[in-house]
Design an enzyme around this catalytic site. Structure first.
Site, short mmCIF file in Angstrom:
data_model
loop_
_atom_site.label_atom_id
_atom_site.label_comp_id
_atom_site.label_asym_id
_atom_site.label_seq_id
_atom_site.Cartn_x
_atom_site.Cartn_y
_atom_site.Cartn_z
CE LYS A 73 -4.13 -1.94 2.17
NZ LYS A 73 -5.14 -1.78 3.24
CG ASP A 109 -8.25 0.43 3.35
OD1 ASP A 109 -9.07 -0.43 2.97
OD2 ASP A 109 -7.02 0.26 3.27
#
Length: 294
Positions: A73, A109
């Protein structure tokens, strides 16, 4: 919707290491079916050394993009052409969108957590106190979501310096709400409306917990405890929260919401989150919420 003969279906991927455990393919395949759109979704194990080549491959015709999971990420940031405000603020990308040869990085997220908390019954009152456990990438995504929703956030982590680094990134003395970092014994438990576990505690060991149960007994009766961990379905933190009379939810709702937002970014189709949750249930995932109110 059908494609001309010989035209391959649009493709999307998950890049992770490991990847075989992922439930994302089940969710996105269900979303393609619900939307009536052709498309495939494949989870691929991509070791860190292969990430740059895998990202470059997303520029190929017919590729919609990819989800990124651990450990990619943060490493993907310099490999992309542009970043959303959320990705820049969090410092991590979990969704890559391909448009005409260019790659845009986003972080779903953060809004996924926000939507999951709403589903769990959290009332977004401006200035409410929230305690976030952890100081990694998941904690940064949580802080981003919460501060944008005008919540006062306290970051608690065993290594206080890491929590202080997060607080410093969001420090704004003129803002109506603040992010602070405190050791557990000094956190404002008595006034917290929400506790979010953004640490990995409990992820591989259901008897591991990020928090001594004594702190849970200091929380007000209406406090929601949200554990981003969704497997196992019930962590020690959740069990002890319920024993203290609190509502406790696992992270399956967040998983579904972040997938819904990624799918929309790739396809433009707004598929209901229930489609993603139902796919998880069919795949044998635990219930999306656990608590005294469910």
């Amino acid at each position: 919707m059908s494609l001309p003969d010989g035209t391959p279906a649009p493709r999307a991927f998950l890049f992770a290491d490991p990847a075989a455990h992922s439930l994302s393919p089940q969710m996105h395949r269900a979303a393609f079916a619900h939307a009536g759109q052709p498309g495939t979704y494949e989870a691929r194990r991509v070791p860190p050394a292969d990430l740059a080549a895998a990202i470059a491959g997303l520029r190929a015709p017919g590729v919609l993009g990819a989800n990124l999971s651990l450990p990619h990420k943060e490493a993907a940031l310099p490999l992309l052409d542009s970043l959303s405000g959320a990705a820049r603020a969090v410092g991590a990308v979990n969704t890559v969108v391909h448009r005409d040869g260019r790659l845009h990085g986003d972080n779903t997220d953060s809004p996924g957590l926000r939507d999951a908390l709403s589903d769990a019954g959290y009332i977004w009152e401006q200035g409410a106190g929230v305690i976030v456990l952890g100081a990694g990438g998941a904690a940064r995504a949580a802080v981003h979501a919460l501060i944008r929703a005008q919540q006062n956030v306290t970051v608690v982590n065993r290594t206080l310096e890491r929590a202080q680094a997060i607080a410093a990134d969001w420090h704004d003395p003129d803002a109506d709400v603040q992010v602070t970092a405190l050791p557990a014994h000094a956190a404002p438990w008595e006034s917290a409306a929400l506790v979010v576990n953004a640490s990995s505690a409990g992820l591989n060991d259901p008897d591991q917990t990020p928090l001594d149960a004594a702190f849970l007994t200091r929380l007000p009766a209406g406090t929601l405890v949200y554990d981003m961990v969704y497997k196992p379905a019930e962590t020690r933190l959740m069990r002890e929260a319920r024993a203290a009379g609190l509502s406790a939810h696992n992270g399956l709702g967040m998983l579904a919401h972040q997938a819904r937002l990624a799918f929309h970014a790739w396809t433009g189709a707004d598929v209901p989150v229930r489609v993603f949750l139902d796919a998880l249930t069919r795949a044998g995932a635990p219930a999306a919420a656990q608590g005294q109110d469910t």
